[in-house]
Every structure is written in structure tokens, then in C-alpha cells.
Motif scaffolding. Structure first.
Motif, PDB file in Angstrom:
ATOM      1  N   GLU A   1       3.546  20.995 -11.377  1.00 45.61           N
ATOM      2  CA  GLU A   1       4.428  20.813 -12.531  1.00 45.61           C
ATOM      3  C   GLU A   1       4.080  19.552 -13.315  1.00 45.61           C
ATOM      4  N   ASN A   2       3.762  18.466 -12.608  1.00 47.39           N
ATOM      5  CA  ASN A   2       3.417  17.212 -13.283  1.00 47.39           C
ATOM      6  C   ASN A   2       2.014  17.260 -13.878  1.00 47.39           C
ATOM      7  N   VAL A   3       1.095  17.938 -13.188  1.00 51.48           N
ATOM      8  CA  VAL A   3      -0.265  18.065 -13.732  1.00 51.48           C
ATOM      9  C   VAL A   3      -0.251  18.890 -15.005  1.00 51.48           C
ATOM     10  N   ALA A   4       0.594  19.909 -15.050  1.00 49.66           N
ATOM     11  CA  ALA A   4       0.666  20.772 -16.239  1.00 49.66           C
ATOM     12  C   ALA A   4       1.196  20.044 -17.461  1.00 49.66           C
ATOM     13  N   LEU A   5       1.860  18.901 -17.255  1.00 53.99           N
ATOM     14  CA  LEU A   5       2.362  18.121 -18.396  1.00 53.99           C
ATOM     15  C   LEU A   5       1.265  17.330 -19.088  1.00 53.99           C
ATOM     16  N   ILE A   6       0.098  17.187 -18.448  1.00 53.45           N
ATOM     17  CA  ILE A   6      -1.024  16.471 -19.055  1.00 53.45           C
ATOM     18  C   ILE A   6      -1.650  17.354 -20.124  1.00 53.45           C
ATOM     19  N   PRO A   7      -1.848  16.838 -21.351  1.00 52.68           N
ATOM     20  CA  PRO A   7      -2.442  17.663 -22.424  1.00 52.68           C
ATOM     21  C   PRO A   7      -3.794  18.227 -22.007  1.00 52.68           C
ATOM     22  N   GLY A   8      -3.948  19.518 -22.175  1.00 51.27           N
ATOM     23  CA  GLY A   8      -5.193  20.191 -21.829  1.00 51.27           C
ATOM     24  C   GLY A   8      -5.202  20.808 -20.450  1.00 51.27           C
ATOM     25  N   LEU A   9      -4.205  20.499 -19.622  1.00 55.43           N
ATOM     26  CA  LEU A   9      -4.155  21.043 -18.261  1.00 55.43           C
ATOM     27  C   LEU A   9      -2.953  21.979 -18.068  1.00 55.43           C
ATOM     28  N   GLU A  10      -2.428  22.497 -19.163  1.00 53.48           N
ATOM     29  CA  GLU A  10      -1.288  23.401 -19.053  1.00 53.48           C
ATOM     30  C   GLU A  10      -1.633  24.661 -18.274  1.00 53.48           C
ATOM     31  N   TRP A  11      -2.924  25.048 -18.274  1.00 51.66           N
ATOM     32  CA  TRP A  11      -3.353  26.285 -17.622  1.00 51.66           C
ATOM     33  C   TRP A  11      -3.205  26.234 -16.104  1.00 51.66           C
ATOM     34  N   VAL A  12      -3.078  25.008 -15.529  1.00 56.29           N
ATOM     35  CA  VAL A  12      -2.986  24.903 -14.080  1.00 56.29           C
ATOM     36  C   VAL A  12      -1.753  25.635 -13.559  1.00 56.29           C
ATOM     37  N   ASP A  13      -0.668  25.584 -14.324  1.00 55.48           N
ATOM     38  CA  ASP A  13       0.578  26.206 -13.877  1.00 55.48           C
ATOM     39  C   ASP A  13       0.587  27.715 -14.119  1.00 55.48           C
ATOM     40  N   GLN A  14      -0.462  28.230 -14.781  1.00 56.98           N
ATOM     41  CA  GLN A  14      -0.502  29.649 -15.114  1.00 56.98           C
ATOM     42  C   GLN A  14      -1.549  30.421 -14.324  1.00 56.98           C
ATOM     43  N   ILE A  15      -2.152  29.787 -13.318  1.00 57.27           N
ATOM     44  CA  ILE A  15      -3.189  30.466 -12.530  1.00 57.27           C
ATOM     45  C   ILE A  15      -2.560  31.629 -11.772  1.00 57.27           C
TER      46      ILE A  15
ATOM     47  N   GLY B   1       0.184  21.785  -1.931  1.00 59.75           N
ATOM     48  CA  GLY B   1      -0.079  21.354  -0.560  1.00 59.75           C
ATOM     49  C   GLY B   1      -1.318  20.491  -0.427  1.00 59.75           C
ATOM     50  N   TYR B   2      -2.355  20.768  -1.248  1.00 57.21           N
ATOM     51  CA  TYR B   2      -3.628  20.071  -1.095  1.00 57.21           C
ATOM     52  C   TYR B   2      -3.880  18.982  -2.136  1.00 57.21           C
TER      53      TYR B   2
ATOM     54  N   ALA C   1       4.859  11.964  -4.795  1.00 61.45           N
ATOM     55  CA  ALA C   1       5.892  12.374  -5.739  1.00 61.45           C
ATOM     56  C   ALA C   1       5.337  13.054  -6.984  1.00 61.45           C
ATOM     57  N   TRP C   2       4.143  12.625  -7.438  1.00 61.39           N
ATOM     58  CA  TRP C   2       3.625  13.095  -8.721  1.00 61.39           C
ATOM     59  C   TRP C   2       2.465  14.073  -8.621  1.00 61.39           C
ATOM     60  N   ALA C   3       1.832  14.175  -7.480  1.00 60.10           N
ATOM     61  CA  ALA C   3       0.691  15.087  -7.348  1.00 60.10           C
ATOM     62  C   ALA C   3       1.198  16.505  -7.114  1.00 60.10           C
ATOM     63  N   LYS C   4       1.788  17.110  -8.127  1.00 64.23           N
ATOM     64  CA  LYS C   4       2.306  18.475  -8.081  1.00 64.23           C
ATOM     65  C   LYS C   4       1.861  19.226  -9.319  1.00 64.23           C
TER      66      LYS C   4
ATOM     67  N   TRP D   1       0.821  -1.215   0.000  1.00 58.09           N
ATOM     68  CA  TRP D   1       0.000   0.000   0.000  1.00 58.09           C
ATOM     69  C   TRP D   1       0.855   1.265   0.000  1.00 58.09           C
ATOM     70  N   SER D   2       2.071   1.167   0.516  1.00 56.51           N
ATOM     71  CA  SER D   2       2.934   2.347   0.577  1.00 56.51           C
ATOM     72  C   SER D   2       3.388   2.793  -0.811  1.00 56.51           C
ATOM     73  N   ILE D   3       3.356   1.900  -1.787  1.00 60.92           N
ATOM     74  CA  ILE D   3       3.816   2.265  -3.130  1.00 60.92           C
ATOM     75  C   ILE D   3       2.918   3.321  -3.772  1.00 60.92           C
ATOM     76  N   PRO D   4       1.579   3.116  -3.847  1.00 64.34           N
ATOM     77  CA  PRO D   4       0.752   4.192  -4.419  1.00 64.34           C
ATOM     78  C   PRO D   4       0.785   5.468  -3.590  1.00 64.34           C
ATOM     79  N   LEU D   5       0.944   5.363  -2.264  1.00 66.56           N
ATOM     80  CA  LEU D   5       1.029   6.568  -1.448  1.00 66.56           C
ATOM     81  C   LEU D   5       2.276   7.372  -1.787  1.00 66.56           C
ATOM     82  N   THR D   6       3.384   6.672  -1.981  1.00 68.87           N
ATOM     83  CA  THR D   6       4.627   7.357  -2.345  1.00 68.87           C
ATOM     84  C   THR D   6       4.525   7.995  -3.722  1.00 68.87           C
ATOM     85  N   LEU D   7       3.900   7.295  -4.662  1.00 70.44           N
ATOM     86  CA  LEU D   7       3.737   7.853  -6.009  1.00 70.44           C
ATOM     87  C   LEU D   7       2.859   9.094  -5.992  1.00 70.44           C
ATOM     88  N   ILE D   8       1.830   9.075  -5.144  1.00 69.84           N
ATOM     89  CA  ILE D   8       0.962  10.248  -5.052  1.00 69.84           C
ATOM     90  C   ILE D   8       1.737  11.449  -4.524  1.00 69.84           C
TER      91      ILE D   8
END
Length: 233
Positions: free
Chosen positions: A161-175, A186-187, A156-159, A147-154
Motif C-alpha cells: 500500500e505504501n509502495v503504491a503511493l510512490i509516483p510511477g509504482l502504482e502498478w505494484v498494487d494491481q499485480i 511478507g518479503y 511499518a512502511w515496507a508494504k 538502530w531499532s528506529i530504522p528497523l521499525t520504520l522498515i
């Protein structure tokens, strides 16, 4: 009384009892012995004193019969219901040991009310349900250890910068020119983790109902609570 857990159903003016599970393969067991091609092998093993091999052969045969019966005779059920008109026979039946041969006693219990029964799973053999429950416990137990594996991935990747790499979500980094970046970073991991945790009860319910074929809703809920608790530790 309910057999194999023949659940007891109470109707107006009647008292029901569910008679436990009777393995279909045990019915007509004597005739089965004579018709099996390996009966002579079993007899030779007993005469040679290799009784443990003969007992193992019997166990393999019984296990095979359960699986074959579940496939070739799906209409047969090891669970049944008996309805009594008074409470006295219900008490006597559920208290006294019942058996149809020396080695296969029936499990007789007072049946739950009809609303608690998962009717599409009633006909499932008890041995098959127990085997599937064991497999599910092993796999879900392995999931607890990993169970610690998905928690660690979350984490590491729930940021942003990583969300903005998803096509169509580039605007998140420009708010507001990135003013909300620290707030989102943080959230976002917390929200993602809560979403994953919310999916666990649904997964456990599917496993208990569709794979393990549990026969009562209360049993399904008990399995969900127990497994959910281990994943919260």
C-alpha cells in the motif's frame, strides 16, 4: 622499523622497519617554549604553586601545536620508514625503547608489507587519527542504540500500500488484481532490511579510510568487522 607506527617494509635483500609516530610539534620543543607569548604566564603559575593549571596550559599548547602543524605543515609526517639490510638490527630496534626526549617515546614496530599500507594516510599524525577514531566510535555507538528506529520504520512502511503511493509504482498494487499482495508484504521488509545491512560495511570502510585516516588495510578491515558485529546484535 616504523616510527609512530613507521611500518616495516621488506624488499628483496633488505629488511625494513617502520619507526613510530613522532609528533611534529615535539621537534624543536625547547625553541617553542621560548617563543611562546604565554611562557611568562606559565612561570608565574608554577611560582604560585598552581602547578595543575600550568600542566593544563602545557597540555592545551601541545594539543594546539598538533592541530596547527597538521594545517600549516601538511608535508611533515609523524610516520617514517627505516630499511635495514639484515634482520639483527630490525630485532634490536623493535625490542628496545627509543625516545628523543624524556616524555615522548617513539613507537617502533615492524612495518606491514607495502600492499597493506594505505599510502595516502601515512602522513596523518597519530594524535589526530586517535581523536577522529574516538569521535567515530561515539557516533557509531549512538547509531547502535538508535538502530531499532530504522528497523521499525522498515516494518511499518515496507508494504504494498505504501509502495503504491510512490509516483510511477502504482502498478505494484494491481499485480494480478492484488493476488501477490500478501507475498510482497511478507518479503519486502526482509529485502529492504538486507539492503540496509549490506550498506553498513561500505559506510564503515569510508569512515575508517576517509575520516579516521587509518594507515593499513588490515586495521580498516578490523574496524569494519568489529563495528559490523555490534550492529548485528
Amino acid at each position: 622499523p616504523a616510527v609512530d607506527g613507521m611500518e616495516d617494509v621488506e624488499k628483496e635483500g633488505t629488511a625494513g622497519v617502520s619507526i613510530g609516530s613522532i609528533p611534529p610539534s615535539s621537534l624543536g620543543q625547547k625553541e617553542s617554549y621560548r617563543s611562546r607569548p604565554y611562557v611568562w604566564i606559565r612561570a608565574i603559575l608554577w611560582r604560585m604553586g598552581v602547578d595543575f593549571l600550568a600542566a593544563g596550559l602545557d597540555e592545551i599548547r601541545n594539543s594546539t601545536d598538533v592541530v596547527v602543524d597538521s594545517v600549516t605543515r601538511p608535508s611533515m609526517s609523524s610516520t617514517g620508514f627505516v630499511t635495514f639490510k639484515t634482520l639483527t638490527p630490525v630485532t634490536v630496534t623493535t625490542s628496545a625503547p627509543l625516545t628523543y626526549d624524556r616524555t615522548n617515546p617513539m613507537e617502533v614496530i615492524v612495518a606491514p608489507e607495502p600492499r597493506d599500507i594505505v599510502w595516502q594516510n601515512v602522513q596523518i599524525d597519530r594524535d589526530i587519527g586517535s581523536g577522529r577514531a574516538f569521535v567515530a566510535d561515539v557516533l557509531l555507538g549512538l547509531g547502535v542504540l538508535l538502530w531499532s528506529i530504522p528497523l521499525t520504520l522498515i516494518q511499518a512502511w515496507a508494504k504494498v500500500e505504501n509502495v503504491a503511493l510512490i509516483p510511477g509504482l502504482e502498478w505494484v498494487d494491481q499485480i494480478q488484481d492484488g493476488a501477490w499482495k500478501s507475498f510482497i508484504n511478507g518479503y519486502l521488509p526482509v529485502i529492504t532490511l538486507l539492503g540496509l545491512i549490506l550498506l553498513l560495511p561500505l559506510i564503515f570502510q569510508w569512515v575508517a579510510t576517509s575520516y579516521e585516516k587509518r594507515k593499513t588495510l588490515s586495521d580498516v578491515q578490523n574496524s569494519i568487522v568489529g563495528r559490523y558485529f555490534y550492529y548485528q546484535l
